[in-house]
Design a protein around this motif. Structure first.
Motif, PDB file in Angstrom:
ATOM      1  N   VAL A 118      25.204   6.692  23.517  1.00  0.00           N
ATOM      2  CA  VAL A 118      23.902   6.544  24.166  1.00  0.00           C
ATOM      3  C   VAL A 118      22.808   6.847  23.139  1.00  0.00           C
ATOM      4  N   ILE A 119      21.834   5.947  23.038  1.00  0.00           N
ATOM      5  CA  ILE A 119      20.719   6.122  22.102  1.00  0.00           C
ATOM      6  C   ILE A 119      19.404   5.971  22.862  1.00  0.00           C
ATOM      7  N   ASP A 120      18.537   6.957  22.730  1.00  0.00           N
ATOM      8  CA  ASP A 120      17.200   6.885  23.316  1.00  0.00           C
ATOM      9  C   ASP A 120      16.335   5.992  22.434  1.00  0.00           C
ATOM     10  N   VAL A 121      16.026   4.797  22.934  1.00  0.00           N
ATOM     11  CA  VAL A 121      15.287   3.825  22.119  1.00  0.00           C
ATOM     12  C   VAL A 121      13.914   4.358  21.715  1.00  0.00           C
ATOM     13  N   ALA A 122      13.334   5.190  22.562  1.00  0.00           N
ATOM     14  CA  ALA A 122      11.982   5.675  22.288  1.00  0.00           C
ATOM     15  C   ALA A 122      11.946   6.666  21.133  1.00  0.00           C
ATOM     16  N   ARG A 123      13.134   7.214  20.758  1.00  0.00           N
ATOM     17  CA  ARG A 123      13.181   8.221  19.688  1.00  0.00           C
ATOM     18  C   ARG A 123      13.730   7.653  18.385  1.00  0.00           C
ATOM     19  N   VAL A 124      13.943   6.356  18.337  1.00  0.00           N
ATOM     20  CA  VAL A 124      14.338   5.720  17.073  1.00  0.00           C
ATOM     21  C   VAL A 124      13.067   5.250  16.376  1.00  0.00           C
ATOM     22  N   GLU A 125      12.779   5.875  15.255  1.00  0.00           N
ATOM     23  CA  GLU A 125      11.533   5.579  14.559  1.00  0.00           C
ATOM     24  C   GLU A 125      11.806   4.837  13.256  1.00  0.00           C
ATOM     25  N   LYS A 153      16.610   4.245  28.081  1.00  0.00           N
ATOM     26  CA  LYS A 153      15.183   4.474  28.286  1.00  0.00           C
ATOM     27  C   LYS A 153      14.346   3.266  27.856  1.00  0.00           C
ATOM     28  N   MET A 154      14.927   2.084  28.050  1.00  0.00           N
ATOM     29  CA  MET A 154      14.218   0.862  27.691  1.00  0.00           C
ATOM     30  C   MET A 154      12.949   0.695  28.502  1.00  0.00           C
ATOM     31  N   ASP A 155      12.900   1.281  29.706  1.00  0.00           N
ATOM     32  CA  ASP A 155      11.700   1.180  30.532  1.00  0.00           C
ATOM     33  C   ASP A 155      10.515   1.885  29.867  1.00  0.00           C
ATOM     34  N   LEU A 156      10.793   2.905  29.036  1.00  0.00           N
ATOM     35  CA  LEU A 156       9.709   3.643  28.382  1.00  0.00           C
ATOM     36  C   LEU A 156       9.052   2.839  27.259  1.00  0.00           C
ATOM     37  N   VAL A 157       9.713   1.782  26.789  1.00  0.00           N
ATOM     38  CA  VAL A 157       9.112   0.937  25.742  1.00  0.00           C
ATOM     39  C   VAL A 157       8.847  -0.462  26.291  1.00  0.00           C
ATOM     40  N   GLY A 158       8.700  -0.538  27.624  1.00  0.00           N
ATOM     41  CA  GLY A 158       8.356  -1.819  28.256  1.00  0.00           C
ATOM     42  C   GLY A 158       9.428  -2.876  28.087  1.00  0.00           C
ATOM     43  N   TRP A 159      10.669  -2.451  27.977  1.00  0.00           N
ATOM     44  CA  TRP A 159      11.799  -3.371  27.772  1.00  0.00           C
ATOM     45  C   TRP A 159      11.543  -4.291  26.577  1.00  0.00           C
ATOM     46  N   SER A 160      11.033  -3.704  25.519  1.00  0.00           N
ATOM     47  CA  SER A 160      10.703  -4.464  24.313  1.00  0.00           C
ATOM     48  C   SER A 160      11.971  -4.969  23.629  1.00  0.00           C
ATOM     49  N   GLN A 161      12.104  -6.284  23.529  1.00  0.00           N
ATOM     50  CA  GLN A 161      13.268  -6.852  22.840  1.00  0.00           C
ATOM     51  C   GLN A 161      13.249  -6.471  21.360  1.00  0.00           C
ATOM     52  N   ALA A 162      12.060  -6.385  20.786  1.00  0.00           N
ATOM     53  CA  ALA A 162      11.958  -6.022  19.370  1.00  0.00           C
ATOM     54  C   ALA A 162      12.503  -4.622  19.122  1.00  0.00           C
ATOM     55  N   ARG A 163      12.215  -3.682  20.028  1.00  0.00           N
ATOM     56  CA  ARG A 163      12.732  -2.315  19.858  1.00  0.00           C
ATOM     57  C   ARG A 163      14.259  -2.292  20.032  1.00  0.00           C
TER      58      ARG A 163
END
Length: 418
Positions: A118-125, A153-163
């Motif tokens: 599991v990876i929190d997408v919002a914390r990958v910088e 947590k894709m909802d926290l980045v607006g389901w950004s495909q780029a992220r």
């Protein structure tokens, strides 16, 4: 909420079984994801379901069962959960996220077919995965597991495909270094229950949900078709008959089979096979049996009944995950346990330690807690020389500190040293 609906329907339990482990850095949402799997699969007990009224439910509380875990808000021990879909039954090994509990992840990986990381997408910088995520990937690769990456947590980045693509590219770079072949990625929101069991999220993702990926996990080749390995755990007597009892790790056995008994690898013939005291015509991997040999052979606890192609060796190259808080130092001797066999062992040299910050192989003169290393190891007595990649049940071993009885390392045999 209709709590009664959360009883698991008995007819849903399937003979197809997948064992998977979960791994994730602290706060990446691993426990919430497992809670969501259990909730949306409708396998909760009445008392658990009754506590989930309201919109802001704490799904992690369903899995962080230990009081200490609740106090710290993290998962400490390996916890096993069971649930089923109409297609498949599952055993989850939920392992901790903290670095100091990596040993628990190794334990979980040893009984799993696939790792869900599991990876929190919002914390990958800037495309940089956390060191603990790389460590989880390294342990999964070490244990030969398939991997599913749940980008949470894709909802926290607006389901950004780029992220999502950024995380996928970063993990693929790690997988390339670790030579991991079988990886799947799925964008999810564990908290909102999107793409876990039920579909949701963006239009750009039309792939399977997490539960569908788990159901489609490639089954490992049946161990019943692999070479026979029957480690002897106990010697029994039935009148004048001597029986060798143990669990078949791989392969199959039947009366009349020509085998080798070790570690001397002497030729012998199987006279009879018993399960539960009764003679049977055939037994295969997973069965606990007692075997009588037609010849009188020197076979004791720790020996192995095997096919004719069995090999033994005193020197091997092995991958180790160091699990002891006491560091290894040269000339330190340990007890090696492989199945029911125990012997003395010495790490002759450390070939390299994997640096999880960049996954480089670096020279080292010591092994510390959670190190992943390649070593050359010598055993006092011959050990079964099965490669972990071919026969994981007998290609693995454990090292113990003889003074403290502490587990020092988990090992996987990679090469035989001639």
């Amino acid at each position: 909420m209709d709590s009664a609906s959360y009883f698991p329907p008995a007819q849903n339990w399937s003979g197809e079984q997948v064992r998977f482990m979960t791994a994730g850095s602290v706060d990446d949402g691993k426990s919430t994801l497992i809670g969501r799997l259990l909730l949306d699969s409708k396998v909760l007990m009445l008392d658990q379901a009754a506590g989930l009224d309201g919109e802001d439910i704490d799904l992690a509380a369903l899995t962080d069962g230990l009081e200490a875990e609740r106090a710290q808000g993290i998962t400490i021990d390996v916890a096993y959960r069971y649930f089923a879909t109409p297609r498949t039954s599952f055993i989850i090994a939920d392992s901790p996220g903290h670095e100091q509990y990596t040993r628990n992840m190794v334990t979980a990986a040893s009984v799993s077919d696939v790792a869900v990381i599991v990876i929190d997408v919002a914390r990958v910088e800037q495309g940089q995965l956390k060191p603990q995520t790389r460590r989880h990937a390294a342990v999964a690769a070490l244990m030969g597991l398939n991997i599913i990456v749940a980008v949470n947590k894709m909802d926290l980045v607006g389901w950004s495909q780029a992220r999502f693509d950024e995380v996928r590219a970063a993990f693929n770079d790690v997988a390339g270094i670790l030579n991991i072949k079988n990886i799947a990625f799925v964008p999810v929101s564990a908290k909102r229950g999107e793409n876990i069991v039920n579909r949701g999220g963006p239009d750009w993702y039309n792939g399977p949900t997490l539960i569908e990926l788990l159901e489609d996990t490639p089954r490992k080749t049946s161990l019943a078709n692999a070479p026979l390995r029957l480690p002897v755990q106990l010697l029994l007597r039935d009148g004048d008959i001597r029986l060798y009892a143990g669990r078949i790790e791989s392969g199959a056995v039947k009366p009349g089979d020509k085998v080798r008994v070790g570690p001397g690898a002497f030729a012998a013939t199987v006279a009879q096979v018993r399960i539960g005291g009764a003679g049977v015509a055939y037994a295969e991997a997973g069965a606990s049996v007692a075997v009588e040999l037609a010849e009188d052979r020197d076979l004791a606890q720790g020996g192995v009944i095997a096919d004719n192609d069995v090999r033994y060796a005193r020197r091997v190259v092995a991958d180790l995950c160091w699990l002891d808080e006491n560091a290894w130092t040269p000339a330190r001797r340990y007890r090696l346990r492989q199945g029911a066999l125990e012997t003395q062992a010495l790490i002759e040299n450390v070939r390299f330690v994997r640096d999880v910050s960049n996954l480089d192989n670096v020279p080292a003169n010591e092994l510390k807690l959670n190190d992943i290393a390649s070593v050359q190891l010598a055993a006092r007595d011959p050990i079964l020389a099965d490669l972990f990649a071919e026969l994981p049940g007998t290609g693995a071993f454990v090292l113990f500190d003889p003074d403290t009885n502490q587990t020092a390392a988990a090992g996987m045999i990679r090469e035989i040293v001639q």
